[in-house]
Design an enzyme around this catalytic site. Structure first.
Site, short mmCIF file in Angstrom:
data_model
loop_
_atom_site.label_atom_id
_atom_site.label_comp_id
_atom_site.label_asym_id
_atom_site.label_seq_id
_atom_site.Cartn_x
_atom_site.Cartn_y
_atom_site.Cartn_z
N CYS A 96 0.85 -1.18 0.00
CA CYS A 96 0.00 0.00 0.00
C CYS A 96 0.89 1.23 0.00
O CYS A 96 1.90 1.27 0.72
CB CYS A 96 -0.88 -0.01 1.25
SG CYS A 96 -2.04 1.36 1.33
N LEU A 97 0.50 2.22 -0.79
CA LEU A 97 1.30 3.45 -0.83
C LEU A 97 1.28 4.15 0.53
O LEU A 97 2.15 4.97 0.81
CB LEU A 97 0.78 4.38 -1.94
CG LEU A 97 0.90 3.78 -3.35
CD1 LEU A 97 0.15 4.64 -4.36
CD2 LEU A 97 2.35 3.62 -3.75
N HIS A 138 -9.10 -3.49 -2.64
CA HIS A 138 -8.14 -2.81 -1.76
C HIS A 138 -8.48 -1.32 -1.65
O HIS A 138 -8.51 -0.75 -0.56
CB HIS A 138 -6.72 -3.02 -2.33
CG HIS A 138 -5.62 -2.29 -1.62
ND1 HIS A 138 -4.62 -2.94 -0.93
CD2 HIS A 138 -5.34 -0.97 -1.51
CE1 HIS A 138 -3.79 -2.05 -0.42
NE2 HIS A 138 -4.19 -0.84 -0.76
#
Lengths: 165, 173
Positions: A96-97, A138
């Site tokens: 995840c960023l 997500h």
């Protein structure tokens, strides 16, 4: 267009529930351009949700078309998205960023149908599978204050699922 | 000055090993890094990164009451911490078959010869005592692609060992 700052876990703003979009105006379009620029500037990023840049609205962008040999719908702007159908289950690795330097295994529906509005407020419906379905699930999780960390499964879980599939 | 150590602990498995060790480390002012802890056979094993002001003998003294009480063997090495440098795996190798000597050596030799860097390996012996089976899962990074690994493992498959290679394509969003 601007590349926005991406919030990093454990920033509390990542845990909040985002609000539906009601105004499909120039401000939204400007924001979408910034959100997309931010996603494309991030190494390996194939999706981004508005709350990741501190805007608690139900807006995500997904574009997995750059990955080789996978089915995809191209660039998808999903506003007020809703997963209508889920089918199958697949465990895959996610990062995840908003969670630097950590990846882990997460179980997701293998195929989904998602209904959403586009940037003009028109209704759209997409069938997604595999990697793209994972990306959409997500990102939608972000709108409900959930991170992939909340859905981690163990490696052993992964192995058993695969053997008996 | 804080410094990193790798603490290795082995002992007969029993409830409370992790709690007792980590409580002692916490009270001693140590900070924990990454760890791998697993029951192997009837033993419990720990590889634990520990950051502390103490040097290795000091850490050993801190842990001595616990390791003596629980009959654990502890080993401490000075290391560089180097956290936040995870290498992302791009291939998973799952191996299983009737247990026999040499499976790990043959599989990993073939993988190493084709540039695979093992990041994570776990293996189990299942089945029964008279008919044991061996299961191994490896997450690794290959620069040269899966096709080369597939070719290298083909001779092993002919010996009856099942080997499955799966690309790991991490989704980042």
């Amino acid at each position: 267009m601007a590349v926005l700052d991406i919030l990093a876990y454990p920033d509390a703003r990542l845990k909040q529930t985002s609000q539906p979009v009601t105004e499909f105006d120039a401000d939204l379009r400007r924001f979408l351009a910034d959100l997309e620029a931010t996603m494309r500037a991030a190494p390996g990023g194939v999706g981004l949700a508005a709350p990741q840049v501190g805007r608690p609205q139900r807006v995500v962008i997904v574009d997995v078309s750059g990955r080789p040999d996978i089915p995809h719908n191209g660039r998808m702007v999903l506003i007020n998205p809703e997963v209508r159908e889920r089918e199958g289950e697949a465990v895959g690795r996610e990062g995840c960023l908003s969670v630097p330097d950590y990846t882990g295994n997460v179980a997701r529906a293998a195929r989904i149908r998602v209904r959403a509005m586009d940037e003009s407020g028109a209704r759209r419906e997409y069938a997604c599978e595999g990697y793209e379905a994972r990306a959409v699930q997500h990102e939608i999780d972000h709108l409900d204050g959930l991170l992939f960390l909340d859905r981690l499964v163990s490696r052993r879980d992964l192995f058993r699922r695969k053997v008996y599939k | 000055m804080k410094r990193w150590h790798m603490l290795t602990v082995v002992g007969r498995d029993q409830p409370g090993i992790v709690a007792a060790l980590t409580e002692t480390l916490y009270r001693g002012g140590a900070n924990l890094g990454e760890a791998s802890m697993v029951r192997l056979g009837g033993n419990f094993t720990i590889m634990l990164m520990v950051e502390a002001d103490a040097d290795a003998p000091g850490l050993r003294r801190l842990l001595e009451p616990v390791t003596r009480r629980l009959q654990l063997h502890a080993h401490i090495d000075a290391i560089e911490g180097r956290l936040h440098e995870h290498v992302e795996p791009n291939v998973r190798v799952v191996v299983h078959g009737a247990d026999r000597p040499g499976i790990v050596a043959q599989v990993t030799a073939a993988l190493a010869a084709n540039g695979l860097n093992i990041l994570d390996l776990e293996s189990d012996v299942g089945g029964t005592a008279d008919r044991p089976i061996y299961i191994m899962t490896i997450d690794g990074y290959t620069r040269d692609g899966i096709a080369a690994l597939e070719r290298a493992l083909e001779p092993l498959r002919r010996t009856g060992v099942a080997v499955r290679l799966t690309p790991i394509d991490t989704m980042v969003g």
